[in-house]
Enzyme design. Structure first.
Site, mmCIF file in Angstrom:
data_model
loop_
_atom_site.group_PDB
_atom_site.id
_atom_site.type_symbol
_atom_site.label_atom_id
_atom_site.label_comp_id
_atom_site.label_asym_id
_atom_site.label_seq_id
_atom_site.Cartn_x
_atom_site.Cartn_y
_atom_site.Cartn_z
ATOM 1 N N TYR A 40 12.363 43.515 45.169
ATOM 2 C CA TYR A 40 12.984 44.060 46.398
ATOM 3 C C TYR A 40 13.776 43.002 47.161
ATOM 4 O O TYR A 40 14.074 43.208 48.344
ATOM 5 C CB TYR A 40 11.907 44.602 47.346
ATOM 6 C CG TYR A 40 10.847 45.457 46.717
ATOM 7 C CD1 TYR A 40 11.151 46.702 46.187
ATOM 8 C CD2 TYR A 40 9.524 45.036 46.679
ATOM 9 C CE1 TYR A 40 10.163 47.495 45.624
ATOM 10 C CE2 TYR A 40 8.529 45.816 46.120
ATOM 11 C CZ TYR A 40 8.863 47.038 45.594
ATOM 12 O OH TYR A 40 7.876 47.811 45.053
ATOM 13 N N ARG A 87 7.283 41.102 44.509
ATOM 14 C CA ARG A 87 8.134 41.604 45.599
ATOM 15 C C ARG A 87 9.466 40.856 45.747
ATOM 16 O O ARG A 87 10.492 41.483 45.938
ATOM 17 C CB ARG A 87 7.376 41.602 46.934
ATOM 18 C CG ARG A 87 6.096 42.446 46.918
ATOM 19 C CD ARG A 87 5.545 42.720 48.310
ATOM 20 N NE ARG A 87 6.433 43.634 49.021
ATOM 21 C CZ ARG A 87 7.301 43.271 49.927
ATOM 22 N NH1 ARG A 87 7.407 42.005 50.258
ATOM 23 N NH2 ARG A 87 8.069 44.160 50.495
ATOM 24 N N GLY A 114 3.950 53.654 56.277
ATOM 25 C CA GLY A 114 5.305 53.113 56.340
ATOM 26 C C GLY A 114 5.584 52.107 57.426
ATOM 27 O O GLY A 114 6.640 51.470 57.415
ATOM 28 N N GLU A 163 -1.510 57.293 56.956
ATOM 29 C CA GLU A 163 -1.743 56.627 55.669
ATOM 30 C C GLU A 163 -1.176 55.207 55.659
ATOM 31 O O GLU A 163 -0.346 54.870 54.815
ATOM 32 C CB GLU A 163 -1.078 57.437 54.544
ATOM 33 C CG GLU A 163 -1.538 58.876 54.441
ATOM 34 C CD GLU A 163 -0.696 59.690 53.447
ATOM 35 O OE1 GLU A 163 0.316 59.178 52.927
ATOM 36 O OE2 GLU A 163 -1.059 60.853 53.197
ATOM 37 N N PRO A 164 -1.574 54.348 56.585
ATOM 38 C CA PRO A 164 -1.017 53.000 56.591
ATOM 39 C C PRO A 164 -1.562 52.156 55.443
ATOM 40 O O PRO A 164 -2.744 52.253 55.096
ATOM 41 C CB PRO A 164 -1.492 52.437 57.941
ATOM 42 C CG PRO A 164 -2.772 53.149 58.200
ATOM 43 C CD PRO A 164 -2.618 54.538 57.621
ATOM 44 N N GLY A 165 -0.690 51.373 54.847
ATOM 45 C CA GLY A 165 -1.131 50.429 53.821
ATOM 46 C C GLY A 165 -0.817 49.020 54.295
ATOM 47 O O GLY A 165 -1.669 48.305 54.811
ATOM 48 N N ARG A 166 0.455 48.673 54.180
ATOM 49 C CA ARG A 166 0.922 47.325 54.512
ATOM 50 C C ARG A 166 0.497 46.857 55.906
ATOM 51 O O ARG A 166 0.095 45.705 56.089
ATOM 52 C CB ARG A 166 2.450 47.319 54.422
ATOM 53 C CG ARG A 166 3.069 45.965 54.545
ATOM 54 C CD ARG A 166 4.602 46.055 54.563
ATOM 55 N NE ARG A 166 5.169 47.099 53.782
ATOM 56 C CZ ARG A 166 5.778 46.925 52.605
ATOM 57 N NH1 ARG A 166 5.888 45.724 52.094
ATOM 58 N NH2 ARG A 166 6.281 47.955 51.965
ATOM 59 N N CYS A 183 9.524 33.406 31.866
ATOM 60 C CA CYS A 183 10.831 33.220 31.227
ATOM 61 C C CYS A 183 11.834 34.277 31.654
ATOM 62 O O CYS A 183 12.285 35.093 30.834
ATOM 63 C CB CYS A 183 10.639 33.213 29.726
ATOM 64 S SG CYS A 183 9.471 31.944 29.259
ATOM 65 N N GLU A 184 12.129 34.323 32.925
ATOM 66 C CA GLU A 184 13.164 35.224 33.444
ATOM 67 C C GLU A 184 13.809 34.530 34.635
ATOM 68 O O GLU A 184 13.107 33.952 35.467
ATOM 69 C CB GLU A 184 12.566 36.541 33.946
ATOM 70 C CG GLU A 184 11.977 37.384 32.860
ATOM 71 C CD GLU A 184 11.959 38.862 33.226
ATOM 72 O OE1 GLU A 184 12.789 39.308 34.034
ATOM 73 O OE2 GLU A 184 11.104 39.556 32.667
HETATM 74 N N1 LLP Z 1 1.612 57.206 51.829
HETATM 75 C C1 LLP Z 1 2.419 57.440 50.777
HETATM 76 C C2 LLP Z 1 2.574 58.810 50.308
HETATM 77 C C3 LLP Z 1 3.100 56.366 50.164
HETATM 78 O O1 LLP Z 1 3.904 56.609 49.131
HETATM 79 C C4 LLP Z 1 2.923 55.047 50.646
HETATM 80 C C5 LLP Z 1 3.608 53.916 50.019
HETATM 81 C C6 LLP Z 1 2.056 54.851 51.736
HETATM 82 C C7 LLP Z 1 1.428 55.951 52.306
HETATM 83 C C8 LLP Z 1 1.794 53.493 52.326
HETATM 84 O O2 LLP Z 1 2.938 52.917 52.839
HETATM 85 P P1 LLP Z 1 2.855 51.582 53.710
HETATM 86 O O3 LLP Z 1 2.119 51.906 54.985
HETATM 87 O O4 LLP Z 1 2.142 50.545 52.929
HETATM 88 O O5 LLP Z 1 4.274 51.230 53.942
HETATM 89 N N2 LLP Z 1 5.630 48.166 46.579
HETATM 90 C C9 LLP Z 1 6.463 48.285 47.759
HETATM 91 C C10 LLP Z 1 5.969 49.360 48.696
HETATM 92 C C11 LLP Z 1 5.819 50.696 48.030
HETATM 93 C C12 LLP Z 1 5.282 51.765 48.956
HETATM 94 C C13 LLP Z 1 4.964 53.009 48.214
HETATM 95 N N3 LLP Z 1 4.369 54.044 49.000
HETATM 96 C C14 LLP Z 1 6.562 46.930 48.452
HETATM 97 O O6 LLP Z 1 6.010 45.951 47.956
HETATM 98 O O7 LLP Z 1 7.253 46.805 49.475
#
Ligand code: LLP
Length: 435
Positions: A321, A317, A243, A278-281, A349-350
């Site tokens: 969002y 995105r 997050g 659990e970092p993604g972004r 086409c949107e």
């Molecule tokens: N762990 C869980 C359980 C999650 O649901 C998520 C993201 C993450 C970790 C990773 O979160 P992050 O570190 O990336 O913030 N598509 C949206 C974001 C959806 C996130 C869903 N869950 C966007 O483009 O902003």
């Protein structure tokens, strides 16, 4: 930490000119910098290394942000584990070289088949979100004569300041076990034959830049951990989710991962638990850009539209969002170029197929390249074939080298596997049309 910079009047990724990649692979394409991904991982890991009490946390990259094998493999090489939410992501993480013992499985709707596969490969832990899921997992594990390692995802009822579609910590969302029922659910879990309770899991949302919500949530988790210890549960692991946000607006400062680590230390540091993140972004967002070419510049009555060859199917995105992504011309504008507001749009086409509205941009002409920045996370991962548009090529850069890590999808690949039922009168004509 962005790898995209101006050099000799043009935009580069590391030591490769984006125009050179465009010449080689065409547009649109995603470009990622392996060095930037590695640096983001190191910054994340090093922030925790400053606190010996936190041990050596397991950093499980959230594969949903960008599942490209090349991206996951780069992180696996750095020592990352993976957070997966489907059998597909689990297979992807394993294929990229993440050891099963470093994989956590999250998500509200795991099926029995997915559970069986994850048990068979021997993942680190299941993050379970409900009692029915606990019962299903217990049954699948017991049938195999094993106990599934489980952290229960609790919903701390802390709403972060982020877009409503990606806030998960509020009590009204589908995520986690309600705060008030947590102890009861742990008691139920402990009584099930196929479950080994190992910890607590929490994830309150995504793109969080005001860190106070983390502090509130983690403090509640610490309190719950103490209560569960007192109830006799072995709570040895805390999975604090992902997050952490990034800066999307030019000039904005991203949240400091060291402040995030300090919050973790303050709230849960004394518990002595193994920590999982659990970092993604935060690991991949700034490391990627979507590069597109201007197809037309269309002047309307009171608006100018810059129409790209990339669209909402490539990067959803902005429309989903209302997300802001910086858009920069790949050929740097002339000194003193005057900025004028334009709508940067795609060909789909949107009306919602936009990348930016009324964005001040230097003059652009058909044929020019632009880079849409901070697109490394939830860009290609959320792409679709809408309008029968092929998935964009994906390119990884390292230093002065680049590699196509996923070629642009072909039209044959889009149609492959589809059939028309043979009761369809027009089938010979259709077959002919689709080759
Ligand atoms: N762990 C869980 C359980 C999650 O649901 C998520 C993201 C993450 C970790 C990773 O979160 P992050 O570190 O990336 O913030 N598509 C949206 C974001 C959806 C996130 C869903 N869950 C966007 O483009 O902003």
């Amino acid at each position: 930490m962005t790898p995209f910079h101006v050099r000799d009047g043009a935009l580069w990724a590391d030591d490769v000119a984006l125009a050179e990649i465009a010449d080689a692979v065409g547009t649109p394409f995603y470009c990622y910098s392996q060095t930037a991904i590695e640096q983001a991982y190191r910054a994340f890991a090093d922030a925790f290394a400053r606190y010996p009490a936190l041990g050596d946390p397991l950093i499980c990259y959230s594969v949903k942000a960008n599942g490209a094998l090349a991206v996951v493999a780069a992180l696996a090489t750095q020592g990352a584990g993976a957070d997966v939410v489907s059998e597909g992501e689990l297979r992807r993480a394993l294929a990229a070289g993440v050891p099963a013992r470093k994989i956590v499985f999250s998500g509200v709707g795991k099926t029995a088949r997915e559970m069986a596969y994850a048990l068979d490969v021997g993942i680190h832990q299941f993050n379970v979100e409900s009692e029915p899921e606990l019962e299903a997992l217990s049954e699948v594990a017991a049938a195999r004569g094993v106990k599934a390692p489980v952290a229960i995802r609790v919903n701390p009822d802390v709403a972060p300041d982020t877009h409503a579609k990606i806030a998960t910590g509020g009590g009204e969302t589908k995520f986690g076990v309600a705060w008030g029922r947590a102890r009861q659910v742990y008691a139920r879990a402990a009584a099930l034959p196929g479950i080994a309770v190992v910890g607590i899991d929490v994830h309150i949302g995504s793109q969080i830049v005001a860190l106070g919500a983390f502090e509130a949530a983690f403090a509640k988790v610490a309190e719950l951990a103490r209560a569960l210890h007192a109830d006799g549960h072995a709570i040895d692991r805390l999975d604090l989710g992902g997050g952490l946000g990034i800066a999307y607006e030019g000039g904005a400062m991203p949240p400091d991962v060291r402040h995030y680590a300090a919050i973790v230390e303050r709230t849960v540091g004394a518990l002595g638990c193994e920590l999982i993140f659990e970092p993604g972004r935060a690991l991949v967002g700034a490391a990627g850009a979507l590069v597109a070419r201007v197809v037309y510049v269309k002047r309307g009555e009171d608006r100018t539209f810059v129409i790209l060859d990339a669209a909402m199917n490539d990067l959803i995105r902005p429309t989903l969002y209302d997300a802001h992504h910086e858009i920069v011309p790949v050929r740097a504008p002339a000194a003193g170029a005057i900025l004028a507001p334009v709508d940067v749009v795609g060909p789909v086409c949107e009306t919602g197929d936009v990348f930016a509205l009324e964005r001040p941009m230097p003059p652009l002409a058909a044929g020019d390249l632009v880079a849409i920045l901070s697109a490394g996370a939830y860009g290609a991962a959320m792409a679709s074939n809408y309008n029968s548009r092929p998935l964009a090529a994906e390119v990884m850069v390292i230093g002065d080298r680049f590699a196509v890590v996923r070629p642009r999808q072909t039209y044959e690949a889009i149609l492959a596997g589809e059939t028309v039922p043979d009761w369809h009168a027009a089938i010979p004509a259709i077959r002919k049309a689709t080759g």
